[in-house]
Structure formats: C-alpha cells, structure tokens
Design a protein around this motif. Structure first.
Motif, PDB file in Angstrom:
ATOM      1  N   VAL A  84      35.320  47.627  35.040  1.00  0.00           N
ATOM      2  CA  VAL A  84      35.076  46.202  34.805  1.00  0.00           C
ATOM      3  C   VAL A  84      35.563  45.888  33.397  1.00  0.00           C
ATOM      4  CG1 VAL A  84      33.346  44.379  34.692  1.00  0.00           C
ATOM      5  CG2 VAL A  84      33.098  46.242  36.366  1.00  0.00           C
ATOM      6  N   GLN A 100      42.662  43.421  39.051  1.00  0.00           N
ATOM      7  CA  GLN A 100      43.050  43.301  40.465  1.00  0.00           C
ATOM      8  C   GLN A 100      42.216  42.250  41.186  1.00  0.00           C
ATOM      9  OE1 GLN A 100      42.800  47.798  41.009  1.00  0.00           O
ATOM     10  NE2 GLN A 100      44.314  47.250  42.551  1.00  0.00           N
ATOM     11  N   ALA A 101      40.984  42.054  40.724  1.00  0.00           N
ATOM     12  CA  ALA A 101      40.092  41.117  41.412  1.00  0.00           C
ATOM     13  C   ALA A 101      39.135  40.488  40.412  1.00  0.00           C
ATOM     14  CB  ALA A 101      39.313  41.832  42.509  1.00  0.00           C
ATOM     15  N   ALA A 153      34.689  46.362  47.728  1.00  0.00           N
ATOM     16  CA  ALA A 153      35.829  46.326  46.800  1.00  0.00           C
ATOM     17  C   ALA A 153      36.317  47.737  46.493  1.00  0.00           C
ATOM     18  CB  ALA A 153      35.431  45.609  45.512  1.00  0.00           C
ATOM     19  N   THR A 186      40.135  47.675  39.386  1.00  0.00           N
ATOM     20  CA  THR A 186      39.721  46.891  38.218  1.00  0.00           C
ATOM     21  C   THR A 186      39.257  45.516  38.683  1.00  0.00           C
ATOM     22  OG1 THR A 186      41.958  46.046  37.817  1.00  0.00           O
ATOM     23  CG2 THR A 186      41.317  48.074  36.674  1.00  0.00           C
ATOM     24  N   CYS A 187      38.093  45.103  38.227  1.00  0.00           N
ATOM     25  CA  CYS A 187      37.537  43.823  38.658  1.00  0.00           C
ATOM     26  C   CYS A 187      36.758  43.196  37.516  1.00  0.00           C
ATOM     27  CB  CYS A 187      36.617  44.020  39.867  1.00  0.00           C
ATOM     28  SG  CYS A 187      35.987  42.473  40.576  1.00  0.00           S
ATOM     29  N   ILE A 190      40.421  48.284  45.334  1.00  0.00           N
ATOM     30  CA  ILE A 190      40.290  47.542  44.077  1.00  0.00           C
ATOM     31  C   ILE A 190      39.738  48.490  43.016  1.00  0.00           C
ATOM     32  CG2 ILE A 190      39.104  45.643  42.910  1.00  0.00           C
ATOM     33  CD1 ILE A 190      39.135  44.143  45.589  1.00  0.00           C
ATOM     34  N   THR A 211      34.199  40.177  36.025  1.00  0.00           N
ATOM     35  CA  THR A 211      33.056  39.463  36.574  1.00  0.00           C
ATOM     36  C   THR A 211      32.888  38.129  35.867  1.00  0.00           C
ATOM     37  OG1 THR A 211      31.489  40.525  35.064  1.00  0.00           O
ATOM     38  CG2 THR A 211      31.852  41.587  37.196  1.00  0.00           C
ATOM     39  N   PHE A 241      35.117  39.076  40.509  1.00  0.00           N
ATOM     40  CA  PHE A 241      33.841  38.871  41.198  1.00  0.00           C
ATOM     41  C   PHE A 241      33.156  37.660  40.588  1.00  0.00           C
ATOM     42  CE2 PHE A 241      29.224  39.297  40.853  1.00  0.00           C
ATOM     43  CZ  PHE A 241      28.865  39.319  42.190  1.00  0.00           C
TER      44      PHE A 241
END
Length: 400
Positions: free
Chosen positions: A204, A230-231, A168, A175-176, A173, A178, A233
């Motif tokens: 995060v 953006q994603a 990632a 910002t992700c 990526i 969880t 997890f």
C-alpha cells in the motif's frame, strides 16, 4: 437551537400507517396505554434531513415496508414506531432525542442510527434505561462494545473490507492505494484493507483520507494518478459514491490503468444508475445487492416498492428491514413482553434468511454474522446493477 420540527416532532408508524404526533401530553397518554399492554413503542432515530438524509430515507422506508408486509402486531403486542430526525450532524441532538424517547415516550426499543458518532452518543442512554438498541446503519466495529444493550443488523467495515482485499491479492494486484473518509468507519476500512492485503504480499504505497463533510476528491485522486498504483481501494459513506466515481473518471485514472475497487458503499444501489459508464466494471465487496437472487429478496423489493415506488433499496434499507424483523421476532419470543433484559435475551442468537442471505445475531457479541459477496457493476436491461459473482459465507466482524 434546532427547530422543533427537527428535534421534537416525529411520526408514528403503526402497522404501516403514518400520522403526525407531538411529544407532550399525548406522549403521557401513550405511555399509560403502553403500561397497560396496548402498544410496544420503538424510537427510530435517523438523519431524515441534512447531508446523510439518503440513509434515513432508505431505513425509514424499509421499516414502513416491513410493517406493511407483516402487520403491526407481534407476539400479541401492537407496535408503534416513533420517528425522530437527528439531522446526522450533531451527537448531542441524537443523545437528547434518545433521552426524550426513553423518558417521555417510554419507548421499549431504540433503533436506527445512521452514523457512528450518533450511535455512540445514544449508547449510554440504552445502558442506563436497560433498553435494547438496534443499530440498523452505522458500521464501526466498536459500536456494539459501547453498551451491552446494543445489537446490530447492518454490517461492519472490516467485515465488508477483508473479502475485497483477499480478492485483490488473488487477482494479481500487487500495489493498491487507499482512499477513505476520515472518520471511524473509514479508518476501520483502511486498517482492515491494509492488514489483509499486505499479509497476502501486497503493498500500500499511498494512504489518503478525505474530510467527512463537503469532500473534494479531485486533489486526492490526482495524487493517486501520480503514484500509479495498480489499483485504488475506496470507502466513502452512503450517498458519496457518485461524486467519487465522477472525479475518478475526470482525473483519467482508469485510462492510466488504475483499477477501482472498494466496499459496496461506493456503488450504492440507491444512486448507482446515476453514476453511468464510469461505474461499469467496478469491483466491490458487500453484504447486500438489490440484484441478489433469492425469493426473500424479491419479496423485499416488492414490499419496498409499495412504500417507495421511485427508489431502489440499498444496503441501508436491508439493515432497516432486518432490524424490524429482529424486533418483531423478539416480541414473538417473549409473547409480547417488552421488559428490556427479557427482550434483549430473546433477540440475541436469532437466525433467519434475510433478503441478503442467511444471517445470525451472535449471542455473545450481539453483532451480525452474514455472507459477504464480491460484485461487479454491470448493465442489464438498461440499468446498472451490482452483480454478485462470488460469496464468502458467514463472515464475522474481525474486531469481535
């Protein structure tokens, strides 16, 4: 009180054949036969019913497939596998079944263990009885540290998670969020992802945990939608991926530009075809895909089809297959001797080419070292597959 069919009645798998078996006087006769060197019995404890039955079915089918493909004798010793259903919900049941198998049935190896709390419940039994315990499914890092007699042929969540965090960060990526199931493996995955991703410069902004039983992902996914990372997890236990994927689609996260990534539990081969279009393009990291291109995997798939023609083996199944291989090779090394410390020593340090690729049971940690693959869900010949496109060689669990 659980029904007898759940806690006391099991199956004996001998050389690939299965017959009904009780736990009382016949068990004493079998114990005497084993003392005379006729059999080496393995106690296989799995959730064959209940919410995690898919894990049990996958592992049990792989064990039967291995025996069918390789015969029922190793090192001159005939093997019998006594299957017990712990229903996957109560550690006390697992502990009691392990005790009964060791004391009454005189098993020489304990194996299986679908979930972390259940594996932890059996660990003291293995230690006290000095019986090797092969964990074929459960994936919390700390399991192998709970008994010097535990070996693992599955994986750990940090081992599988770190590569997707690295991927990632390398692929733009920044910002992700969880979303993990709130029990030990999920917390392992959350911790490993955040540590690795933030170390590479990522952020995060949202950390969510869902209940282990009867989860409703919709309100959690709505929070992700509103936060607009953006994603996302995701880690969910084997069998839960379809529900998570369905609600991800229904909440419009993909249309909002949020990418879905996770460990391979999310796109479980066993149920991947049922996920449909929402699964296409999802990126995961894991140690096994049914689409893995090797002669060993093709042989595994063929053997598995012989016992479960309507199922596709998943990462739990390969843990069962390799767990049986580890036990078989240990018996060969000892010439069929089943004394606990001797058999344990024979299994530690073993290396072989698995259907998943090269693996080693680390002699010091007793945990598995294996390749981890980055995969993308693609449609090929009308079916969905986890197609590997990158490999991280010989990954160890970072906790050990």
């Amino acid at each position: 009180m659980m029904r007898a069919s759940t806690t006391r009645r099991g199956l004996i798998l001998a050389g690939g054949a299965a017959v009904a078996a009780g736990a009382a006087p016949g068990g004493q006769r079998r114990a005497a036969a084993q003392e005379a060197g006729e059999t080496a019995r393995i106690g296989l404890i799995l959730p064959m019913t209940g919410p995690f039955a898919s894990t049990g079915r996958q592992v049990e089918a792989a064990v039967r497939a291995y025996l069918r493909a390789h015969g029922g004798s190793f090192g001159g010793r005939r093997v019998e596998v006594l299957l017990r259903d712990d229903t996957g919900i109560a550690p006390d049941i697992t502990r009691r079944l392990a005790q009964e198998l060791v004391v009454r049935e005189r098993v020489r190896v304990l194996a299986g263990f679908g979930l972390t709390p259940l594996a932890l419940a059996a660990a003291p039994i293995a230690t006290e009885a000095r019986v090797p315990m092969v964990v074929m499914a459960a994936a919390t890092s700390a399991i192998v540290q709970r008994s010097p007699y535990i070996l693992r042929t599955s994986f750990t969540l940090p081992q599988a998670t770190m590569p997707i965090a690295d991927w990632a960060a390398r692929n733009g990526i920044r910002t992700c969020a969880t979303l993990v199931t709130d029990y030990a493996p999920g917390l392992d995955a959350e911790r490993a992802f955040k540590q690795r991703f933030t170390a590479a410069g990522g952020q995060v902004p949202l950390e969510l945990r869902t209940p282990l039983r009867n989860p409703d992902y919709a309100p959690f996914l709505q929070r992700v939608h509103d936060a607009k990372p953006q994603a996302l997890f995701v880690f969910v236990p084997s069998g839960e991926g379809a529900a998570a994927m369905k609600q991800f689609a229904e909440r419009g996260l993909r249309e909002a530009g949020i990418r879905l990534i996770g460990t391979g539990d999310l796109t479980d081969d066993d149920i991947l075809n049922d996920m449909g279009e929402p699964a296409i393009g999802v990126i995961t990291s894991h140690h096994y895909s049914a689409a893995h291109d090797s002669e060993e995997n093709r042989a595994f798939l063929a053997a598995y089809r012989q016992v479960a023609p309507d199922a596709r083996p998943n990462f739990m199944a390969v843990g069962g297959w390799d767990g049986m291989h580890l036990i078989a090779e240990g018996l060969k090394r000892t010439g069929g001797a089943t004394e606990g410390d001797r058999l344990l020593a024979a299994m530690k340090g073993l290396s072989w080419t698995s259907p998943r690729g090269p693996v080693t049971i680390d002699a010091n940690t007793r945990d598995i070292v294996q390749d981890i693959y980055i995969r993308r869900v693609e449609r090929r010949d009308g079916q969905l597959w986890n197609i590997e496109f990158d490999r991280i060689a010989q990954v160890r669990d970072p906790g050990t």
